[in-house]
Design a protein around this motif. Structure first.
Motif, mmCIF file in Angstrom:
data_model
loop_
_atom_site.group_PDB
_atom_site.id
_atom_site.type_symbol
_atom_site.label_atom_id
_atom_site.label_comp_id
_atom_site.label_asym_id
_atom_site.label_seq_id
_atom_site.Cartn_x
_atom_site.Cartn_y
_atom_site.Cartn_z
ATOM 1 N N ILE A 120 2.705 -7.623 15.589
ATOM 2 C CA ILE A 120 2.315 -7.377 17.251
ATOM 3 C C ILE A 120 1.286 -7.711 16.934
ATOM 4 N N ASN A 121 0.287 -7.879 15.690
ATOM 5 C CA ASN A 121 -1.163 -7.275 15.886
ATOM 6 C C ASN A 121 -1.756 -8.749 14.920
ATOM 7 N N GLU A 122 -1.107 -9.484 14.893
ATOM 8 C CA GLU A 122 -1.431 -10.898 14.211
ATOM 9 C C GLU A 122 -0.657 -12.136 14.909
ATOM 10 N N VAL A 123 0.259 -12.006 15.714
ATOM 11 C CA VAL A 123 0.836 -13.354 16.287
ATOM 12 C C VAL A 123 0.793 -13.016 17.504
ATOM 13 N N TYR A 124 0.873 -14.128 18.569
ATOM 14 C CA TYR A 124 0.675 -14.741 19.695
ATOM 15 C C TYR A 124 2.899 -14.761 19.882
ATOM 16 N N THR A 125 2.144 -14.698 21.452
ATOM 17 C CA THR A 125 4.400 -14.148 22.279
ATOM 18 C C THR A 125 3.172 -14.789 23.099
ATOM 19 N N ILE A 164 7.048 -20.078 15.347
ATOM 20 C CA ILE A 164 7.993 -19.891 14.887
ATOM 21 C C ILE A 164 8.880 -19.553 16.172
ATOM 22 N N GLY A 165 10.244 -20.212 15.665
ATOM 23 C CA GLY A 165 11.382 -20.024 16.811
ATOM 24 C C GLY A 165 11.766 -21.339 16.990
ATOM 25 N N GLY A 166 12.679 -22.053 17.351
ATOM 26 C CA GLY A 166 13.110 -23.943 17.960
ATOM 27 C C GLY A 166 13.958 -23.206 18.661
ATOM 28 N N GLY A 167 13.773 -21.982 19.407
ATOM 29 C CA GLY A 167 15.111 -21.653 20.678
ATOM 30 C C GLY A 167 14.375 -22.978 22.095
ATOM 31 N N PRO A 168 14.585 -22.640 23.700
ATOM 32 C CA PRO A 168 13.718 -23.534 24.583
ATOM 33 C C PRO A 168 12.230 -22.576 24.386
ATOM 34 N N ALA A 169 12.012 -21.860 24.109
ATOM 35 C CA ALA A 169 10.600 -21.449 24.302
ATOM 36 C C ALA A 169 9.861 -21.981 23.469
ATOM 37 N N GLY A 170 10.263 -22.532 22.071
ATOM 38 C CA GLY A 170 9.718 -22.481 21.282
ATOM 39 C C GLY A 170 9.374 -24.034 21.014
ATOM 40 N N VAL A 171 10.294 -24.601 21.380
ATOM 41 C CA VAL A 171 10.017 -26.387 21.573
ATOM 42 C C VAL A 171 9.237 -26.773 22.575
ATOM 43 N N VAL A 258 -1.068 -18.311 15.114
ATOM 44 C CA VAL A 258 1.276 -18.279 14.853
ATOM 45 C C VAL A 258 1.394 -17.787 16.226
ATOM 46 N N ILE A 259 2.058 -18.716 16.932
ATOM 47 C CA ILE A 259 2.953 -18.555 18.463
ATOM 48 C C ILE A 259 4.211 -17.991 18.285
ATOM 49 N N TRP A 260 4.962 -17.058 18.050
ATOM 50 C CA TRP A 260 6.444 -16.320 18.362
ATOM 51 C C TRP A 260 6.694 -16.404 19.016
ATOM 52 N N THR A 261 8.134 -16.951 19.131
ATOM 53 C CA THR A 261 9.369 -17.475 20.095
ATOM 54 C C THR A 261 10.523 -17.043 19.585
ATOM 55 N N ALA A 262 10.300 -16.169 18.451
ATOM 56 C CA ALA A 262 11.666 -16.391 17.722
ATOM 57 C C ALA A 262 12.735 -15.038 17.719
ATOM 58 N N GLY A 263 12.780 -14.728 18.356
ATOM 59 C CA GLY A 263 13.888 -13.389 19.048
ATOM 60 C C GLY A 263 13.888 -12.333 19.838
#
Length: 428
Positions: A120-125, A164-171, A258-263
C-alpha cells in the motif's frame, strides 16, 4: 403516534444509493453513511487517471441527489465506519454513533494485496476518485520531468509503467497509457522519444479479462499490443522493492510506477458484542434475500455481498449491475414486507474498453468488438451517470477528444499542503 423504523445504509455506491432512493420514506426513517459527500462512478476512474475526464464529471453530490423527488427524506451522515455495535444496534463512525433498527452494509470493496500489506505504500491503486487523481498527477509529472531530462537512461526509468492485473480496470488503464505513448507523446511532449516510455501489464492467468469470453480476451490482447503495451500472461508479482518488480519465475522488471488493479477485498469493519467474522474475501455470506447469515436485522448488498448459487458457486460477480439490482430488490422487500421471492441476478453482459474505437462486449451469447462495442460501452456508461450536467460534460469531452485527440485536462493540480486543517473544538 408511531415511530418509524430506522434503516441505516452504509455506503453510497451503486447498491446503497439505489436502495435508499427506492425505500418508502413514509414507512421508514432512512439514513445513509459514507466517507465522501458524493457518489462516484468507478467504471470511469481510469479516465480521470489518464486525464481524459475531470473528476467532477463522474461524481455527484449525495445531498443534491437526496433533494430530488426519489431521494427526499434521506438523511446523510459523513464519516468512516469503524464498528458495528450489534448488542446496542448502533454504528460507530469516526464522528458519531448512529442507532438503527435495520442495517444494510453496502460499503463495497478495497484493494487486496494478497498478504503483502506493505504494498500500500509502494504501488498506485485505482479504487477511488482520490486515487485516480493521484495517478493522473504522477503520470503528468513524470512526462513533464522527462521532457527536460537530457539523460536517456534516466528518462526511460522515469517513464517505466507497470500495471498489475488483467481485469477490466487493468486493461483500461494500460490501454489509456498506451494511447498516451502512441498518439499524445509526440505532439505534447516532442522532447521525449516514443521508445523511452514503456508500459507493461502483468496478469497471473493465461488470458486477459478472465471473466469475459475467450474472444474478448483475444481482442484485448491484440489491441493492447497495437497500442505498444507489453503483455505478460501467466506471471504473478512476488515482490516490489527499490523499483524492482520480481515475478514468480524469478525474472525482474524495473518500474518507477506500478499501478495495482489485481484484486479486491471487502471493506473491513469491527463487530462489537459479537464474534461474527466475514467470509471469503471479507464478504458477508447472505441468504437469497440479502440477509447476513448469523446476524439479526443486518443485510449486505453489492460487492461486499457473498451469495452462493449453482451458477455462481464463488459468489455473484462484483459488478455494478449486481449492486444496482440488489439495491432495488431489497427496497421492494422492505417496502412490501414480503420475503417470498428470492433474489436472482439478471446478467446483462460485460464490457471493457481498450482505447479509441477499441472495446469488447459480451451481451448474452453475442460478442462485439471494435467500434460497435466501443459505441455501446460509451452509451451504457453515459446513461448510467447521475445528473444531466455530468452526462453533457462527459459527452462533450468524448466528442472533442475523438475528433481532436486532445483534452484540456492535463493540468498538474497538487493542491496546497499548508496550512493543515484546523482542529475541531471537541478534538483538542
Amino acid at each position: 403516534m408511531t415511530t418509524k423504523e430506522k434503516i441505516l445504509v452504509l455506503g453510497g455506491g451503486f447498491a446503497g444509493l439505489n436502495l435508499v432512493k427506492k425505500l418508502d420514506k413514509e414507512k421508514y426513517d432512512v439514513a445513509l453513511v459514507d466517507r465522501h459527500n458524493y457518489h462516484a462512478f468507478p467504471p470511469l476512474f481510469y479516465q480521470v487517471a489518464s486525464s481524459e475526464l475531470d473528476p467532477t464529471s463522474i461524481c455527484f453530490p449525495l445531498r443534491r441527489e437526496f433533494g430530488k423527488r426519489r431521494g427526499k427524506g434521506v438523511r446523510f451522515h459523513i464519516g468512516d465506519v469503524k464498528a458495528i455495535d450489534v448488542a446496542n444496534k448502533q454504528v460507530i463512525t469516526n464522528y458519531e454513533s448512529i442507532p438503527y433498527d435495520k442495517l444494510v452494509i453496502a460499503l463495497g470493496t478495497t484493494n487486496n494485496f494478497f498478504g503483502n500489506p506493505d504494498l500500500i505504500n509502494e504501488v498506485y491503486t485505482l479504487k477511488s476518485t482520490d486515487e485516480a487523481i493521484r495517478i493522473r498527477n504522477e503520470i503528468l509529472f513524470r512526462c513533464e520531468r522527462a521532457a527536460v531530462e537530457p539523460d536517456q537512461e534516466k528518462r526511460r526509468r522515469m517513464l517505466s509503467f507497470i500495471v498489475i492485473g488483467g481485469g477490466p480496470a487493468g486493461v483500461e488503464i494500460a490501454g489509456a497509457i498506451g494511447e498516451l505513448k502512441r498518439y499524445i507523446l509526440k505532439r505534447d511532449y516532442p522532447e521525449i522519444p516514443i521508445d523511452d516510455l514503456s508500459i507493461t501489464i502483468i496478469e497471473g492467468t493465461d488470458r486477459l479479462l478472465g471473466a469475459m469470453s475467450t474472444e474478448a480476451s483475444a481482442t484485448a490482447l491484440r489491441d493492447l499490443r497495437q497500442l505498444m503495451v507489453n503483455v505478460k500472461l501467466g506471471r504473478l508479482m512476488k515482490t516490489y522493492k527499490d523499483n524492482i518488480v520480481t515475478l514468480d519465475d524469478g525474472s525482474t522488471l524495473y518500474s518507477e510506477m506500478v499501478i495495482w488493479t489485481a484484486g479486491v477485498t471487502g471493506t473491513p469493519i469491527e463487530f462489537i458484542g459479537s464474534d461474527y467474522k466475514p467470509g471469503r474475501g471479507a464478504r458477508y455470506p447472505t441468504d437469497d434475500y440479502c440477509r447476513v447469515k448469523g446476524l439479526d436485522n443486518i443485510y449486505a448488498i453489492g460487492d461486499i455481498n457473498f451469495l452462493e448459487s449453482e451458477k455462481f458457486p464463488r459468489g455473484l460477480p462484483q459488478l455494478a449491475q449486481v449492486a444496482i439490482q440488489q439495491g432495488k430488490f431489497l427496497a421492494e422487500n422492505f417496502n412490501h414486507n414480503r420475503w417470498d421471492k428470492p433474489f436472482r441476478y439478471k446478467d446483462k453482459g460485460s464490457m471493457a474498453t481498450i482505447g479509441r474505437n477499441r472495446a469488447v462486449a459480451d451481451i448474452n451469447k453475442i460478442h462485439l468488438n471494435g467500434f460497435l462495442a466501443w459505441m455501446a460501452w460509451m452509451f451504457i456508461h453515459l446513461i448510467s451517470l447521475l445528473g444531466m450536467r455530468s452526462k453533457l460534460s462527459v459527452l462533450i469531452n468524448w466528442i472533442w477528444a475523438y475528433f481532436s485527440y486532445n483534452t484540456a485536462l492535463r493540468l498538474l493540480l497538487f493542491g496546497a499542503k499548508y496550512p493543515r486543517r484546523g482542529s475541531m473544538w471537541d478534538k483538542g
